[in-house]
Scaffold this motif. Structure first.
Motif, PDB file in Angstrom:
ATOM      1  N   TYR A  25       0.861  -1.181   0.000  1.00  0.00           N
ATOM      2  CA  TYR A  25       0.000   0.000   0.000  1.00  0.00           C
ATOM      3  C   TYR A  25       0.901   1.237   0.000  1.00  0.00           C
ATOM      4  O   TYR A  25       1.794   1.347   0.850  1.00  0.00           O
ATOM      5  CB  TYR A  25      -0.889   0.024   1.241  1.00  0.00           C
ATOM      6  CG  TYR A  25      -2.044  -0.934   1.162  1.00  0.00           C
ATOM      7  CD1 TYR A  25      -3.293  -0.490   0.754  1.00  0.00           C
ATOM      8  CD2 TYR A  25      -1.885  -2.275   1.472  1.00  0.00           C
ATOM      9  CE1 TYR A  25      -4.365  -1.358   0.661  1.00  0.00           C
ATOM     10  CE2 TYR A  25      -2.955  -3.160   1.381  1.00  0.00           C
ATOM     11  CZ  TYR A  25      -4.191  -2.698   0.976  1.00  0.00           C
ATOM     12  OH  TYR A  25      -5.246  -3.556   0.882  1.00  0.00           O
ATOM     13  N   SER A  72       0.599   5.184   0.353  1.00  0.00           N
ATOM     14  CA  SER A  72      -0.329   6.298   0.593  1.00  0.00           C
ATOM     15  C   SER A  72       0.478   7.572   0.784  1.00  0.00           C
ATOM     16  O   SER A  72       1.605   7.537   1.281  1.00  0.00           O
ATOM     17  CB  SER A  72      -1.180   6.002   1.833  1.00  0.00           C
ATOM     18  OG  SER A  72      -0.365   5.668   2.921  1.00  0.00           O
ATOM     19  N   ALA A 118      -7.145   1.328   4.495  1.00  0.00           N
ATOM     20  CA  ALA A 118      -7.218   2.016   3.203  1.00  0.00           C
ATOM     21  C   ALA A 118      -8.668   2.147   2.755  1.00  0.00           C
ATOM     22  O   ALA A 118      -9.499   1.320   3.120  1.00  0.00           O
ATOM     23  CB  ALA A 118      -6.420   1.224   2.173  1.00  0.00           C
TER      24      ALA A 118
END
Lengths: 647, 317
Positions: free
Chosen positions: B128, B130, B271
């Motif tokens: 992930y 971000s 998320a």
């Protein structure tokens, strides 16, 4: 609110700007008073409803904005010339690229195009004015109010800094807490209303006020391009109006259309913005195509090649322009299917555009090409714009665009389209129609010098950016480190940018020099041109044509000169003309006041301003104004004087 | 003559563009995704060069042959309306070119939407990525580790980056491994990349996101599977876990240097995907496309967690 929050402080450049604004304003006020020109200014310009004068005011404003946006560009290029440069800080740089974009597109390109439209279209179709002369003046003053409001932001309150695309949530209160983005939403809104009214006005003018015999398919190409542009305006600008209104609600009244919380949707802004923004590109490029068509035909001494396919291609471009907006965010995560469809519609635009390029080339074929200044810009447009066009096709390919998106490659592409397209076109149009407005030509030697400086500097500026983009340089970064290797190409681009500035300074000097020294002409047709506007006197009398012309072919004046067709039949008759009015400029002033109060959230002044607008509309609705008639005797005198016979 | 000089300059610049390929990041790919894109770009450049050539040859021909200074003084150019055949030609040929380019585009765009060819049988490594206020967080849910502003990946293994943002829209881009995708606050976008060469590659945010945007660079270090395993173990053994408190204070900070943790923020700040997603865009994500509107109320409850993050992100301004 404290004074140091109200005025932008802490920057020597800003203090310099404030001082120069105050000094310039004082100089104007004192000058007007000393020379007793207030009355003249009011009677002849501020209250005018004459499309030619409104056009001139649009063009002067656009030239001023060209320099405002140009200074922004020079500052940006200076900052990027060397790695780790400390000329501008991040905040200042962000404000500058935002205002550069907005000003160049909305307050330079559009008003310049609309200015030329105003000057030329009624003349080309043999009309005495536009369909709604006073509305036309209102359009101008709203544009002007919006433009001035937007420019005020850099000394009062702070400029917008979220990019000209103003993507949310960056543009929301959360991430852009200053009033900068309020300026964006209000100033563009006010100017946009003016543009929308221009669209309505010119559609009505072109459809209803053509000279007898001028069928749609006999209209000059510039008029055609304006008609199609106005249709695009009519469909695109309401989207902008809505998007900006939602933005205003979000920023000022706590709604959550585009925010991160409570169901707001940042992608909605991107979609609405580009549903307007992509057609907007064609709003500034199609009239440019029209201008090039006129100029190339005139100086090849030939009729335009493939007239019908020229018209057809513009219609197709206008339709496709509404079907491609998602190519601005291939990377937003819609699937391959959506990206594929938008890739194809985008690439298809290359087909009608290519048709136009080849038609222009074939117009040159067997011609007798004269390299006047307007022709030089039109000819330079072809090879440079083609580079912009083919890189556009490259960008349209979604899979490849993942690599170009938001990079200098994109920046290079759209400058390669917009500068040779729009900027070269408006300069060409300015040089071409200038003698019609003022009765003398701009100096050709200086004009050609400026052209070569501009054309060469342009390529020096923007060609390196393609390479920088492919090397991974993103747009809008205010600095970069030396080990990125971006330095040398940026330096070349900056040198080019200063070359461009020199070119534009020569252009302005040329205007000044020509006003003082250029020989005046008595003939209304200095270029040996083809369309109706050249058949009347220069400078043009208020009523444009003493007798309304009758038209047979596509190049009526050319046919007339070749002895084929009599343009003016019959005798002078009384001419009905609209009266001047102070209302449009006052309305513009009220809108300015209203907008300014809104931006700062001063609700009581804002309500007073809003009521003022309504009062003005009410006053207008009760007014009985039937215009005035110009008697035959006066027409005879004017015509004799313009022919050079002293009465 | 000046005009020819200009054209020459344009042409030679194009030549530089085509020959200098290897020194340009985008045309120097280190993985199959960037390789595909580089091939598409070079192919399109060649086609476009051909079009430019045709236009320029015609252009130079017209301008040299039909100048007024060369024509006889009494020469009268003819009136030519147009030619159906010629106009048909320059509609038909571009249509053919656009068709070819469309086929190439649609095929490659589809290919880029999936795990790169040749790697379909491998289970992708999910990371992930971000963004918050000018830094990048990389969470490895499988390994249970998290890094800030750098990401280490194994070579020859598909990596599925799942992108989202705690603030303005950003765009995750590693030019030498493949093109970019947006990271947004209310949905997760996916980007499949593979590195086929070991080495250090520059990654960056390419979408303007405010004051610190220019500094949003990160390093992608591609290493062999064995080395990658060693690194993960080392992180697990030596780095401290990431607490919710620490993560929130990290979000509050505008810019930070590299950081390493032995747990991820996904546990307490998930998320925006699946039930945590803000919107359904039907963008190919299975989690999203199965969601229907009856879920919407449920989403509202979960969005609280996300709002917290958003609020914290804004403090950093």
């Amino acid at each position: 609110m404290k004074w140091d929050e109200f005025f932008v402080t802490g920057e020597p450049m800003i203090y310099g700007a404030m001082v120069s604004i105050v000094v310039a304003s004082l100089a104007i006020v004192i000058g007007l008073t000393y020379f007793k020109k207030w009355g003249y200014l009011w009677r002849e310009w501020l209250t005018t409803v004459d499309h030619k004068r409104i056009g001139i005011m649009y063009i002067i404003s656009a030239l001023l904005m060209l320099f405002r946006g140009g200074v922004d560009a020079l500052l940006m290029r200076s900052q990027l010339a060397i790695p780790e440069n400390g000329l501008l800080d991040a905040q200042h740089y962000n404000e500058i690229f935002t205002t550069h974009g907005v000003i160049m597109i909305l307050f330079m390109a559009m008003p310049f195009i609309i200015g030329l439209m105003n000057v030329v279209v009624p003349l080309q179709i043999g009309a005495r004015d536009v369909a709604f002369p006073r509305l036309n003046a209102v359009s101008f003053w709203l544009f002007f109010a919006g433009a001035m409001l937007f420019n005020l932001s850099f000394v009062i309150g702070g400029s917008p800094d979220a990019g000209w695309t103003a993507y949310f949530p960056l543009a929301s209160n959360e991430f852009s807490p200053s009033v900068g983005m309020n300026y964006y939403s209000i100033a563009i809104q006010i100017a946009g209303i003016g543009t929308l009214m221009t669209g309505v006005n010119f559609i009505a003018t072109i459809l209803k006020m053509r000279a007898p015999g001028m069928k749609l398919m006999k209209m000059p190409m510039f008029t055609w391009s304006v008609l199609i542009t106005c249709v695009i305006i009519l469909f695109a600008f309401p989207v902008l109006t809505v998007a900006l209104a939602l933005m205003m609600f979000d920023r000022m009244f706590g709604s959550q259309f585009f925010t991160m919380a409570n169901g707001g949707m940042d992608m909605l802004w991107a979609n609405l913005f580009w549903v307007w923004g992509h057609p907007e590109v064609y709003i500034v490029i199609l009239p440019a195509f029209g201008i090039f068509s006129e100029v190339i035909a005139t100086f090849s001494r030939k009729n335009l090649y493939g007239y019908s396919s020229m018209v057809g291609s513009m219609v197709i471009i206008s339709l496709l322009s509404f079907l491609v907006w998602a190519h601005h965010f291939y990377t937003m995560g819609h699937g391959a299917m959506v990206n594929g469809v938008f890739s194809i519609t985008t690439m298809l635009i290359a087909v009608p555009t290519g048709v136009k390029i080849f038609n222009w080339l074939l117009t040159l074929h067997k011609g007798k090409i004269e390299f006047t200044t307007p022709m030089l810009y039109s000819l330079a447009f072809i090879p440079i714009f083609t580079i912009g066009g083919v890189t556009g096709v490259m960008l349209a390919m979604a899979s490849a665009d993942y690599q170009y998106h938001n990079t200098m490659f994109l920046v290079a592409h759209f400058h390669y389209v917009l500068i040779p397209g729009t900027v070269f076109a408006v300069i060409a149009g300015f040089y071409y129609w200038f003698p019609k407005l003022f009765g003398f030509r701009l100096n050709e030697r200086q004009g050609k010098l400026a052209f070569w400086v501009i054309a060469i500097s342009f390529n020096v500026t923007f060609l390196p950016l393609f390479l920088l983009g492919l090397n991974g340089m993103t747009r809008r970064m205010y600095t970069y480190s030396a080990d990125t290797g971006f330095g040398p190409l940026n330096m070349i681009a900056t040198i080019g940018a200063f070359g461009l500035a020199i070119g534009f300074i020569i252009l302005v000097y040329n205007i000044y020099w020509s006003f003082r020294y250029a020989p005046r002409e008595t003939n209304g047709d200095p270029w040996n041109a083809r369309t109706l506007e050249w058949s009347t006197h220069s400078p043009i009398p208020d009523y444009n044509f003493a007798i309304v012309p009758t038209v047979q072919g596509r190049d009526p004046f050319w046919e007339h000169k070749k002895g084929g067709h009599q343009l003016y039949k019959g005798n002078y008759e009384e001419i009905h003309m609209p009266n001047n009015s102070g209302q449009p400029v006052i309305l513009g002033g009220i809108f300015f006041f209203f907008g300014f109060a809104m931006i700062f959230g001063w609700w009581i002044p804002a309500i007073i301003g809003g009521l003022g607008v309504i009062v003005m509309l009410a006053v207008r609705s009760f007014e009985r104004d039937h215009g005035h008639h110009i008697p035959v005797r006066e027409i005879e005198e004017t015509e004799a004087r313009l022919r050079g016979e002293q009465a | 003559m000046k005009r020819k000089g200009l054209l020459l300059a344009v042409f030679s610049a194009l030549l530089v563009l085509l020959t200098g390929c290897n020194s340009l990041a985008v045309l120097n790919p280190k993985g199959p995704v960037a390789k595909t894109q580089s091939n598409v770009i070079i192919f399109s450049m060649l086609v476009m060069a051909l079009i430019l050539l045709v236009v320029y040859v015609l252009y130079i021909f017209m301008l040299t042959k039909y100048r007024a200074s060369k024509a006889a003084p009494d020469y009268e150019p003819p009136h030519v309306e147009g030619s159906k055949w010629l106009e048909f030609t320059w509609i038909a040929i571009p249509v053919v070119i656009v068709t070819i380019l469309s086929v190439v585009t649609v095929r490659t765009t589809n290919a880029l939407d999936k795990v790169p060819a040749g790697y379909e049988d491998q289970k992708p490594l999910v990371i992930y990525a971000s963004s918050s206020n000018w830094k990048w967080h990389f969470s490895y849910p499988e390994e249970g580790i998290e890094t800030v502003n750098y990401v280490n990946i194994p070579t020859n293994r598909p990596i599925e980056f799942r992108l989202y943002s705690y603030g303005p829209i950003t765009s995750f881009w590693v030019p030498q491994l493949g093109g970019q995708k947006y990271a947004m606050s209310d949905m997760v976008t996916k980007l499949d990349l593979v590195a086929e060469h070991e080495g250090s590659f520059i990654g960056k945010n390419s979408n303007f996101s405010g004051k610190g945007f220019a500094d949003m660079e990160f390093e992608v270090l591609a290493m062999s599977n064995a080395k990658y395993g060693e690194w993960v173990n080392e992180v697990k053994n030596t780095a401290a876990p990431l607490t919710e408190e620490q993560f929130n204070s990290l979000l509050d900070t505008a810019k930070v240097g590299r950081q390493t943790y032995s747990s991820t923020h996904l546990e307490f700040s998930p998320a925006p995907e699946g039930e945590h997603a803000g919107h359904n865009h039907g963008g190919g994500s299975d989690d999203n496309s199965q969601m229907d509107h009856s879920d919407m109320d449920m989403n509202m409850d979960h969005s609280d967690t996300k709002d917290d993050g958003a609020e914290h992100a804004s403090h950093g301004n």
